[in-house]
Design a protein around this motif. Structure first.
Motif, PDB file in Angstrom:
ATOM      1  N   THR A  56       0.831  -1.194   0.000  1.00  0.00           N
ATOM      2  CA  THR A  56       0.000   0.000   0.000  1.00  0.00           C
ATOM      3  C   THR A  56       0.870   1.250   0.000  1.00  0.00           C
ATOM      4  OG1 THR A  56      -0.146  -0.103   2.408  1.00  0.00           O
ATOM      5  CG2 THR A  56      -1.954  -1.087   1.176  1.00  0.00           C
ATOM      6  N   VAL A  58       1.574   4.856   1.477  1.00  0.00           N
ATOM      7  CA  VAL A  58       1.351   5.618   2.706  1.00  0.00           C
ATOM      8  C   VAL A  58       1.659   7.083   2.404  1.00  0.00           C
ATOM      9  CG1 VAL A  58       2.009   5.903   5.116  1.00  0.00           C
ATOM     10  CG2 VAL A  58       2.022   3.612   4.093  1.00  0.00           C
ATOM     11  N   GLN A  59       0.608   7.895   2.385  1.00  0.00           N
ATOM     12  CA  GLN A  59       0.741   9.316   2.102  1.00  0.00           C
ATOM     13  C   GLN A  59       1.419  10.020   3.273  1.00  0.00           C
ATOM     14  OE1 GLN A  59      -0.338  10.973  -0.734  1.00  0.00           O
ATOM     15  NE2 GLN A  59       0.446  12.888   0.065  1.00  0.00           N
ATOM     16  N   THR A  60       2.391  10.885   2.990  1.00  0.00           N
ATOM     17  CA  THR A  60       3.031  11.684   4.035  1.00  0.00           C
ATOM     18  C   THR A  60       2.036  12.732   4.510  1.00  0.00           C
ATOM     19  OG1 THR A  60       5.190  11.349   3.027  1.00  0.00           O
ATOM     20  CG2 THR A  60       4.996  13.172   4.568  1.00  0.00           C
ATOM     21  N   LYS A  61       1.827  12.814   5.813  1.00  0.00           N
ATOM     22  CA  LYS A  61       0.864  13.765   6.367  1.00  0.00           C
ATOM     23  C   LYS A  61       1.258  15.195   6.015  1.00  0.00           C
ATOM     24  CE  LYS A  61      -0.708  10.906  10.121  1.00  0.00           C
ATOM     25  NZ  LYS A  61      -0.986  10.774  11.529  1.00  0.00           N
ATOM     26  N   GLY A  68       5.011  10.294  -0.410  1.00  0.00           N
ATOM     27  CA  GLY A  68       4.986   9.274   0.626  1.00  0.00           C
ATOM     28  C   GLY A  68       5.830   8.075   0.216  1.00  0.00           C
ATOM     29  N   HIS A  69       5.454   6.910   0.720  1.00  0.00           N
ATOM     30  CA  HIS A  69       6.229   5.700   0.439  1.00  0.00           C
ATOM     31  C   HIS A  69       5.307   4.482   0.409  1.00  0.00           C
ATOM     32  CE1 HIS A  69       5.821   5.763   4.822  1.00  0.00           C
ATOM     33  NE2 HIS A  69       5.929   4.448   4.769  1.00  0.00           N
ATOM     34  N   TYR A  70       5.840   3.380  -0.097  1.00  0.00           N
ATOM     35  CA  TYR A  70       5.096   2.125  -0.133  1.00  0.00           C
ATOM     36  C   TYR A  70       5.443   1.289   1.089  1.00  0.00           C
ATOM     37  CZ  TYR A  70       3.679   3.148  -4.868  1.00  0.00           C
ATOM     38  OH  TYR A  70       3.111   3.731  -5.960  1.00  0.00           O
ATOM     39  N   LYS A  71       4.505   0.429   1.469  1.00  0.00           N
ATOM     40  CA  LYS A  71       4.702  -0.444   2.624  1.00  0.00           C
ATOM     41  C   LYS A  71       4.113  -1.818   2.318  1.00  0.00           C
ATOM     42  CE  LYS A  71       3.643  -1.014   7.446  1.00  0.00           C
ATOM     43  NZ  LYS A  71       2.882  -0.650   8.583  1.00  0.00           N
ATOM     44  N   SER A  73       2.386  -4.856   3.803  1.00  0.00           N
ATOM     45  CA  SER A  73       1.663  -5.186   5.035  1.00  0.00           C
ATOM     46  C   SER A  73       1.364  -6.671   5.149  1.00  0.00           C
ATOM     47  CB  SER A  73       0.366  -4.378   5.134  1.00  0.00           C
ATOM     48  OG  SER A  73      -0.461  -4.612   4.014  1.00  0.00           O
TER      49      SER A  73
END
Length: 97
Positions: A56, A58-61, A68-71, A73
């Motif tokens: 997924t 992950v958008q940087t707040k 952002g970056h991928y993770k 899970s």
């Protein structure tokens, strides 16, 4: 002996999942580390779901425009320790650093 497209595609997916899990988790970071074309990296990330690897974004707040970056899970049926144990062979087949 030449490597089949199926094997190289499978190894590329495993390698990218490993990189993302290891902290090289942005497309620019992957491009810099591997030298692969942007489109290949993007398509490979999208195709991780075909192996039941849940990746997924992950958008940087506070940031916009997909910063952002991928993770990873969930690895599904893939044993990530096998990737670590066979990383030299995977990189050799793919001709990646």
């Amino acid at each position: 002996m030449a490597t089949s497209k199926t094997k190289s595609s499978f190894y590329r997916r495993l390698y990218l999942a490993h990189l993302i899990d290891s902290g090289i988790s942005t497309v620019p970071g992957i491009l810099e580390y591997t030298g692969m074309p942007r489109r290949t990296a993007q398509d490979t990330i999208k195709s991780l779901a075909d192996l039941d690897i849940i990746c997924t974004f992950v958008q940087t707040k506070g940031e916009r425009n997909r910063s952002g970056h991928y993770k990873i899970s969930d690895w599904g049926a893939i044993n990530k320790q096998w990737i670590i144990d066979n990383l030299t062979e995977i990189k050799l087949v793919l001709d990646y650093p």
